[in-house]
Write an enzyme that holds these catalytic residues in place. Structure first.
Site, mmCIF file in Angstrom:
data_model
loop_
_atom_site.group_PDB
_atom_site.id
_atom_site.type_symbol
_atom_site.label_atom_id
_atom_site.label_comp_id
_atom_site.label_asym_id
_atom_site.label_seq_id
_atom_site.Cartn_x
_atom_site.Cartn_y
_atom_site.Cartn_z
ATOM 1 C CG ASP A 81 -24.397 -33.849 -2.675
ATOM 2 O OD1 ASP A 81 -24.861 -33.044 -3.074
ATOM 3 O OD2 ASP A 81 -23.335 -33.990 -2.213
ATOM 4 C CG HIS A 89 -30.584 -32.476 -4.413
ATOM 5 N ND1 HIS A 89 -29.154 -32.848 -4.280
ATOM 6 C CD2 HIS A 89 -30.758 -33.900 -5.097
ATOM 7 C CE1 HIS A 89 -28.879 -33.824 -4.636
ATOM 8 N NE2 HIS A 89 -29.999 -34.685 -5.236
#
Length: 418
Positions: free
Chosen positions: A393, A389
């Protein structure tokens, strides 16, 4: 006097002969394994002192945290000394063994040698201990003779008691070599030293968990179209290209196309920079007896289904035969792990750093789904994408997995995208 000089001369010649052999002895060192590997564990000696060997014959195996390295003989000769023991840690450049180079001579048959040793052993035994093996042993008493009562009365009873008492230790001795059966509910433990590859895998996986901000997204893929295509063309592909057409090539091709559209899934973090790549080096997870390895299919974006299958099959065979080299496993920009071959339904794969994502395949199961308002049975596979992450995204990760799903549910789209 002349006789004494002859004896001295013969002794000098023998000493000169042995010193010449010592001068001829050569030392073999631990070979250079790779830039990142400086030591390993000596797992096994395939030759012992006195054994002969040919040039390039394997003498020892060194286990590293990535691959097994074979130590081959530089020339034909005979082992004179081993300078390390099995399970020792050896470093690059360390002396490993010594040998006398030279042509290997034919050795006499072992059967004749064993017969000579047997004869000398028999001759060395005392005469009172030697047994004539040509005469048959005396017959054992029959059960009737054993059970026959002794007319000697009390003495016979005493004799029976002595026989009974002396027979008990013999029965115990005969039962000693037999392993005792495991008692139900036993709580025994066995400790086995972790090999270098398993230690390295544990270190890398824990490093990935600590470094990456891992998150997993799931989706379901209707495998009807891919299975129909495989069923229709697998025999033709096997006949023309001598390779089996599986599902890995379809997933690999779909991932390479999706990676072009979502380049962040093919990127990596280097310090404070993001490294984007215009090529796809696909790491394919392969289970081996020593642990999980990830050989790399180079430039998979330019390969078709058959070429991908050939490369995966070749790397898989090398992995199972412990023949992978460091070049086979170095690099990799994206990983595919197929836990479905073992029956896994769901799973969250761990990222192979410094990569940013890994795709997990699972088992195909028939499930009821709704198609055009009708409930039908379709072969469904659950796929998982674990991503970093820090780099991807949620929108990009989900979009990537949806693209893979679309390509596999209608493989013809791969031709249009290419």
């Amino acid at each position: 006097m002349s006789k004494g000089w002859k004896v001295a001369s013969a002794y000098t010649q023998r000493a000169k002969f042995h010193s010449t052999n010592l001068l001829q002895a050569e030392t073999v060192k631990v070979p250079q394994m790779a830039e990142s590997i400086s030591e390993g564990t000596l797992k096994s000696w395939l030759k012992q002192p006195g054994d002969t060997f040919q040039a390039d014959e394997e003498i020892a195996t060194i286990e590293t945290d990535k691959i097994d390295v074979s130590v081959n003989a530089p020339a034909a000769g005979r082992i004179t000394e081993l300078l390390a023991n099995e399970e020792d840690t050896v470093s690059v450049g360390q002396d490993l063994f010594r040998f006398e180079p030279g042509a290997v001579e034919e050795t006499a048959p072992k059967e004749e040698k064993s017969e000579e040793v047997k004869e000398t052993k028999d001759a060395a035994e005392p005469k009172d201990q030697q047994v004539d093996k040509s005469t048959p042993p005396p017959p054992s008493p029959s059960p009737e003779q054993v059970r026959k009562p002794d007319p000697a009365g009390a003495q016979g009873g005493a004799a029976k008691k002595e026989v009974k008492e002396t027979s008990k230790p013999a029965s115990k001795e005969s039962k000693q070599p037999t392993p005792t059966p495991r008692v139900p509910g036993s709580r025994s433990e066995t400790r086995v030293k972790m090999n270098r590859m398993r230690l390295r895998i544990a270190e890398r996986l824990k490093e990935s968990q600590n470094a990456a901000a891992s998150l997993t997204t799931f989706n379901e893929i209707d495998m009807s179209s891919v299975m129909e295509m495989r069923k229709k063309y697998k025999d033709e592909v096997l006949k023309q290209h001598d390779v089996k057409l599986g599902f890995m090539s379809a997933f690999a091709k779909a991932c390479t196309l999706a990676l072009k559209e979502i380049p962040a899934a093919n990127a990596s973090i280097d310090g404070e920079e993001i490294v984007y790549r215009d090529y796809v080096d696909l790491s394919v997870a392969v289970a081996t007896p020593k642990g999980l390895v990830t050989p790399v299919v180079r430039n998979a974006e330019g390969m078709n289904f058959v070429e991908i299958e050939k490369e995966i099959a070749a790397l898989g065979k090398k992995a199972r035969d412990s023949k992978l080299t460091l070049e086979d496993m170095a690099g990799g920009t994206f990983t595919i792990s197929n836990g479905g071959v073992f029956g896994s339904l769901y799973g969250t794969p761990i990222i192979n750093l410094p990569q940013s994502a890994v795709l997990g395949m699972h088992a195909i199961k028939d499930r009821p789904v709704v198609v055009d308002g009708q409930i039908v049975i379709r072969p469904i596979m659950v796929v998982a994408l674990t991503y970093d992450h820090r780099l991807l995204d949620g929108r990009e990760a989900v979009t990537f997995l949806v693209k893979v799903k679309e390509y596999l549910e209608d493989p013809r789209k791969m031709l249009l995208a290419a």
